[in-house]
Scaffold this active site. Structure first.
Site, PDB file in Angstrom:
ATOM      1  N   ASP A   1       0.847  -1.194   0.000  1.00  0.00           N
ATOM      2  CA  ASP A   1       0.000   0.000   0.000  1.00  0.00           C
ATOM      3  C   ASP A   1       0.877   1.237   0.000  1.00  0.00           C
ATOM      4  OD1 ASP A   1       0.832  -0.591   2.670  1.00  0.00           O
ATOM      5  OD2 ASP A   1      -0.713   0.747   3.457  1.00  0.00           O
TER       6      ASP A   1
ATOM      7  N   GLU B   1       0.173  -1.081   5.838  1.00  0.00           N
ATOM      8  CA  GLU B   1       1.263  -0.491   6.612  1.00  0.00           C
ATOM      9  C   GLU B   1       1.082   1.009   6.788  1.00  0.00           C
ATOM     10  OE1 GLU B   1       5.095   1.324   7.637  1.00  0.00           O
ATOM     11  OE2 GLU B   1       3.886   1.680   5.830  1.00  0.00           O
TER      12      GLU B   1
END
Length: 477
Positions: free
Chosen positions: A101, A166
């Site tokens: 991400d 994350e």
């Protein structure tokens, strides 16, 4: 001199450079912004893209671990992608962690190009995720391709663990690591994370520690509703004034934390550790250039780096509930919440820190003589992590770095926090290393994020050589 086998690997990586850049371009084109509910399907798509790539490169036992629905948003959490490459019981097992991400990005934020289109300008690749963390994640895939085309056997088994949250707090990852410690992750000998950066833009580093973080709020409540300062100024105790006084007692302008007892918990600086700072390549002037002002507290390299890495710091982040827009508004806010954090280091104990902070804030507020109500509480925390920079994993990384870059890497710590390092270390009872690919000026989380092609390609060589040297190094007792 590198071995003929590793030189062959390096040559193949050079040959495959166009394909490696094309692979990164595919990944950057997927706007996997985890913090944006509208983009969450794109994060899931990125996870499935990784699943496909890993499968085509020869990985086995690929699993997309579901994490359920995110509370409050009622949307699916992106899966954690697990995969194996090699399953020889005679080989060591290295776990590779990364995240797929990225931070939000819009052209109008100040980007010079579409953030989700990889753009090459000279020897630099621009795009969201180029360095954080798609570039390093893709480099691990690139290494597999190079070995496959050479028909060169990897001397270690690899377990991949790639997450998609994350940038939004790694929701669910802690629990998965603990749940899989004796299952999917059973037998892991070492963990390697490439989700940090060189200290500057010219010298490679290996990172053996990060600070933790404890985040607090101070909420001060007074009147039942906001008041007009013309009618009530000087008549009531104002929450914002109280908060300003409390804030002023937390830290001084030179960064010294004023809360008693915190410095007493900090691990003493040993002569060995102090010596590590003597030859670190760090340009204070260049650092000031990067931040855009000459406001660094410490002008000498050693105290500046120690303040950044091995001592705690307290930062004030903002106030909720107070007027903050442009123009003038003569309101007295009825309730304000001030936010601050403390970056923690060995041997600060989180619960002891909470006690010191909360009791100190209560004491300072009581001394104001205000009739308002004050509450201080912890919002969230993550512990510090520190490893032995002389262990077998670091020895392998030092050899690989010197092979590729021709210099000994600096041994550094990070001022920021990567709590997952500690979870891997403790849950799997193993060592962790932070082996960065990108440079300190890559602009992760910023506009015009980039990665130098030299770092992307030489980074793949470094990671590949690291795996080979891991097979050769004797594990520590």
């Amino acid at each position: 001199m590198v071995s003929a086998e590793i030189q062959q690997l390096f040559n193949k990586i050079d040959e495959l450079k166009p394909q490696f850049i094309a692979r990164l371009a595919e990944a950057v084109a997927i706007p996997s912004v985890s913090a944006d509910a509208e983009h969450r399907p794109e994060v899931v798509r990125m996870g499935k893209w990784l699943e496909k790539e890993l499968g085509e490169l020869g990985c086995t036992d690929i699993q997309l671990k579901p994490l359920g629905i995110e509370e409050g948003l009622n949307i699916e959490l992106p899966p954690i992608v697990l995969a194996r490459y090699g399953a020889d019981p005679k080989k060591k097992n290295v776990l590779i962690y990364g995240h797929y991400d990225v931070q939000p990005a819009l052209k109008e934020d100040g980007w010079n190009s579409d953030p989700f289109t990889l753009v090459q300008k000279g020897d630099i690749l621009y795009g969201r995720g180029a360095t954080d963390d798609k570039g390093p994640v893709i480099d691990w895939l690139n290494i597999l391709q190079a070995h496959n085309e050479l028909k060169l056997e990897l001397p270690v088994n690899i377990t991949f663990c790639f997450e998609g949250m994350e940038e939004s707090g790694s929701i669910g990852l802690d629990g998965l690591i603990k749940a899989e410690a004796e299952k999917y992750f059973k037998g892991v000998d070492a963990v390697c994370i490439s989700d940090n950066y060189w200290l500057g833009d010219s010298h490679p580093v290996l990172t053996y520690g990060v600070r933790g973080v404890s985040y607090y709020t101070i909420t001060i409540e007074g009147p039942a509703a906001d008041l007009h300062s013309g009618l009530f100024g000087g008549v009531v105790h104002e929450p914002m004034i109280d908060l300003s006084h409390v804030f002023s007692k937390l830290v001084d302008p030179k960064g010294k934390i004023l809360i008693p007892g915190i410095s007493d918990m900090v691990a003493p600086l040993t002569a060995e550790e102090d010596a590590r700072y003597d030859n670190i390549k760090f340009d204070v002037e260049g650092f000031e250039k990067n931040i855009g002002s000459k406001t660094v507290i410490h002008e000498e390299v050693k105290p500046a780096l120690q303040a950044r890495w091995r001592y705690p710091s307290l930062s004030i982040h903002g106030v909720e509930g107070a007027f903050y827009s442009s123009g003038a508004k003569t309101v007295i806010p009825a309730k304000v919440s001030g936010k601050f954090s403390i970056r923690t280091v060995p041997n600060i104990e989180p619960r002891k820190l909470d006690e010191l902070v909360i009791s100190y804030v209560d004491k300072v507020f009581s001394q104001l003589g205000s009739k308002n109500k004050c509450t201080c509480e912890l919002l969230h925390d993550g512990d510090y992590w520190v490893s032995d920079p002389n262990n077998w994993s670091f020895r392998a990384a030092r050899r690989a770095t010197k092979d590729v870059w021709g210099v000994e890497p600096d041994l550094t710590r990070e001022g920021g926090s990567i709590p997952i390092t500690l979870t891997f270390q403790n849950a799997l009872n193993t060592s962790v290393i932070l082996l960065p690919v990108g440079r300190g000026d890559d602009g992760a989380h910023s506009t015009n994020e980039k990665i130098d092609i030299s770092n992307y390609i030489e980074g793949a060589k470094t990671l590949g050589a690291y795996l080979h040297y891991m097979a050769e190094e004797e594990k520590d007792a």
